[in-house]
Design an enzyme around this catalytic site. Structure first.
Site, PDB file in Angstrom:
ATOM      1  CG  HIS A  33      -0.445   1.069   7.191  1.00  0.00           C
ATOM      2  ND1 HIS A  33       0.555   0.594   8.012  1.00  0.00           N
ATOM      3  CD2 HIS A  33       0.150   1.979   6.369  1.00  0.00           C
ATOM      4  CE1 HIS A  33       1.702   1.207   7.705  1.00  0.00           C
ATOM      5  NE2 HIS A  33       1.485   2.049   6.705  1.00  0.00           N
ATOM      6  CD  GLU A  34      -1.080   2.405   2.730  1.00  0.00           C
ATOM      7  OE1 GLU A  34      -0.701   3.588   2.658  1.00  0.00           O
ATOM      8  OE2 GLU A  34      -0.310   1.474   3.006  1.00  0.00           O
ATOM      9  CB  CYS A  63       5.331   2.128   7.126  1.00  0.00           C
ATOM     10  SG  CYS A  63       4.795   3.622   6.278  1.00  0.00           S
ATOM     11  CG  LEU A  64       6.436   1.053   1.018  1.00  0.00           C
ATOM     12  CD1 LEU A  64       5.797   1.360  -0.327  1.00  0.00           C
ATOM     13  CD2 LEU A  64       7.556   0.031   0.850  1.00  0.00           C
ATOM     14  N   GLY A  73       0.830  -1.199   0.000  1.00  0.00           N
ATOM     15  CA  GLY A  73       0.000   0.000   0.000  1.00  0.00           C
ATOM     16  C   GLY A  73       0.857   1.237   0.000  1.00  0.00           C
ATOM     17  CG  HIS A  80       0.182   6.702   5.594  1.00  0.00           C
ATOM     18  ND1 HIS A  80       1.288   7.216   6.226  1.00  0.00           N
ATOM     19  CD2 HIS A  80       0.475   5.406   5.315  1.00  0.00           C
ATOM     20  CE1 HIS A  80       2.215   6.258   6.328  1.00  0.00           C
ATOM     21  NE2 HIS A  80       1.743   5.157   5.789  1.00  0.00           N
ATOM     22  CD  GLN A 104       3.274   5.789   2.625  1.00  0.00           C
ATOM     23  OE1 GLN A 104       2.304   5.228   2.143  1.00  0.00           O
ATOM     24  NE2 GLN A 104       4.291   5.125   3.157  1.00  0.00           N
TER      25      GLN A 104
END
Ligand code: ZN
Length: 160
Positions: A131-132, A89-90, A46, A135, A51
């Site tokens: 999670h997304e 997480c990226l 995701g 953000h 991000q």
């Protein structure tokens, strides 16, 4: 299409509340394609627009690698149950930690044609969706981690 630079934790853009998308424009359509490409390139499940430095309520999710989901202005309609599992997480490469989230979620969102739709997810998909969406409100999973953040050993090190 282009790979965009993924912002890392500590970048203030990751703490901001994102703005609703009012209409699809060529620029936003390009952003979505770039986000998908960037997510796949980074082997993520995701990616949210902040991000890549864009404060819009857009996220992409794909937990199988062949089922891209585009979420514009997503809203959590319903949750139930509970799951605890490792999350990463990226924007925080090389780290992971245990997070408890609902095991089921129902989300209402718009697709890249601004058509409204509902999506339900359990387990990993529920986790990725939540999670997304976090953000988009400036939240990182580390705020929810139970215990210590762990360091991920990359595959290539394990093989040596
Ligand atoms: Zn993340």
């Amino acid at each position: 299409m282009a790979i965009r630079t993924i912002r890392e934790m500590g970048d203030p853009v990751l703490t901001k509340v994102c703005k609703e998308v009012k209409e699809m424009t060529p620029r936003t359509a390009e952003l979505i394609q770039d986000m998908l490409e960037t997510m796949y390139e980074a082997n993520g499940v995701g990616l949210a627009a902040p991000q890549v430095g864009i404060l819009k309520r857009i996220a992409v999710v794909d937990v199988t690698g062949e089922d891209p989901i585009v979420l514009i202005n997503p809203k959590v309609m319903e949750t139930s149950g509970e799951q605890t599992g490792s999350e990463g997480c990226l924007s925080l490469p090389g780290k992971c930690g245990d997070v408890t989230r609902p095991n089921y979620v129902k989300v209402y969102a718009y697709d890249e044609n601004m058509q409204g739709y509902e999506i339900e997810g359990t387990e990993l998909l529920a986790r990725a969706l939540l999670h997304e969406i976090d953000h988009l409100d400036g939240h990182m999973y580390v705020e929810k981690v139970e215990g210590e953040l762990q360091t991920v050993t990359p595959d290539w090190e394990e093989e040596e």
